[in-house]
Every structure is written in structure tokens, then in C-alpha cells.
Motif scaffolding. Structure first.
Motif: not given
Length: 190
Positions: A71-74, A98-99, A107-115
Motif C-alpha cells: 500500500h506504499g506504507i513505510i 509519497s511523503l 500524487e501518482a505513486h499509489d497509482g503506479y504501485l496499484e498498476n
């Protein structure tokens, strides 16, 4: 007569034999328990040694190392990453990675990861590239970023390796400026 023929033994002999067998069984059980305990201690010591060795490697690495979940959580940050970004680990663990990114990647990181998770098509995972990082003080800096996927038994995670390339970029700029000046000087001389 067989040495332990119960049909030819007196009651007292049978009781004595049972007590001897019980004592031998208790000794074997105690020896087995000690052996298991020793094996457990050795296994625990080996695990602790591996953990300490890994922690020492991560903490002494020159490159910043950050792990995140799907989920992008550190989840973890080494000392070099703290120094590079200006955050203490406790300030960013549990927050979205993304911080540490500047726009438009923030702004796009979570979308990159989901993709990536959906399609398996990597834009940076396993490839590495030069991107801009965002420090705690709000300044941006150039960095080399390599990301690896780690598949554990029950989950997936990602490890980012970060190298601040500010000095290298500055040297490249200076070399280009010197080269440009030299070309102009040569052009004027001609």
C-alpha cells in the motif's frame, strides 16, 4: 530362566524392575528434553545472530534503504535514509512513501504501485532510475532509486535503495559549463 521373564519373577522383583525401567525412562526423557532445549537455544541464537548481522548491514550501508508494503506504507528506514531525507525513522514509519517524493510522482505513486500489482508491468521496480527526492525541509534533490520486490511467505513488500547524487550532478554541470566556455574560447580564437 530369561533375565527378565515376568512369569518367573517375584512380585518384589517385578516392582524393582518397573522402578528401574521408570528411572531409565525418566533419565532418557530428561536427556531428550536437555537436547531439545540445547537445540532450541542454538536455533534461537542463530536467528538472533542473523537478525543482528542484517541490522548491522542495514545501519552501516551508505545507501538509504526504505521498505514499504503493497500500500506504499513505510515499514523501515535505515540511518542513511534518515540522513538523506532529514527525517527520523519514527517520523515517517507508518506513513505513505509519497511523503518523500516531489510532484508529479507524489500524487501518482499509489497509482503506479496499484498498476504494478495489477499488471506486473514495472516502471521502476527492478529497473532503477534517476528521480527527484523531497527532504523534510521541502528542498528537492536528485537521487538514484532502485526498487526491488520481496515476496515473503504471506505477503509482498518493496525495498528502495536511494543514493543522493547532488554532488555528481553539480560536477556534471560544472564540466558542461567548462566545456561550453572552452568551445566558445576556441571559437573566438579561430
Amino acid at each position: 530362566m530369561k533375565p527378565y521373564d515376568p512369569d518367573k519373577m517375584s512380585r518384589a522383583q517385578l516392582i524393582a524392575r518397573l522402578k528401574a525401567l521408570e528411572s531409565a525412562r525418566a533419565t532418557v526423557s530428561a536427556d531428550h528434553a536437555r537436547e531439545l532445549s540445547t537445540q532450541q537455544e542454538l536455533a534461537q541464537s542463530a536467528v538472533k545472530d542473523r537478525e543482528e548481522r542484517l541490522r548491522a548491514i542495514l545501519e552501516t550501508a551508505v545507501e538509504g534503504i526504505i521498505t514499504i508494503d503493497v500500500h506504499g506504507i513505510i515499514e523501515s528506514v535505515n540511518t542513511a535514509a534518515e540522513r538523506i531525507f532529514g527525517y527520523a525513522a519514527k517520523e515517517i514509519i507508518g506513513k505513505n512513501v509519497s511523503l518523500l517524493m516531489s510532484s508529479p510522482h507524489r500524487e501518482a505513486h499509489d497509482g503506479y504501485l496499484e498498476n504494478y500489482l495489477r499488471t506486473g508491468h514495472a516502471k521502476i521496480i527492478g529497473i532503477g532510475r534517476e528521480v527527484a527526492g523531497l527532504r523534510k525541509d521541502g528542498s528537492t534533490f536528485p537521487m538514484d532509486l532502485s526498487v526491488s520486490e520481496v515476496k515473503l511467505a504471506a505477503r509482498r513488500m518493496f525495498t528502495g535503495f536511494i543514493r543522493d547524487i547532488t554532488e555528481r550532478k553539480q560536477l556534471e554541470k560544472e564540466i558542461l559549463e567548462i566545456s561550453d566556455r572552452e568551445q566558445r574560447r576556441i571559437g573566438q580564437d579561430l
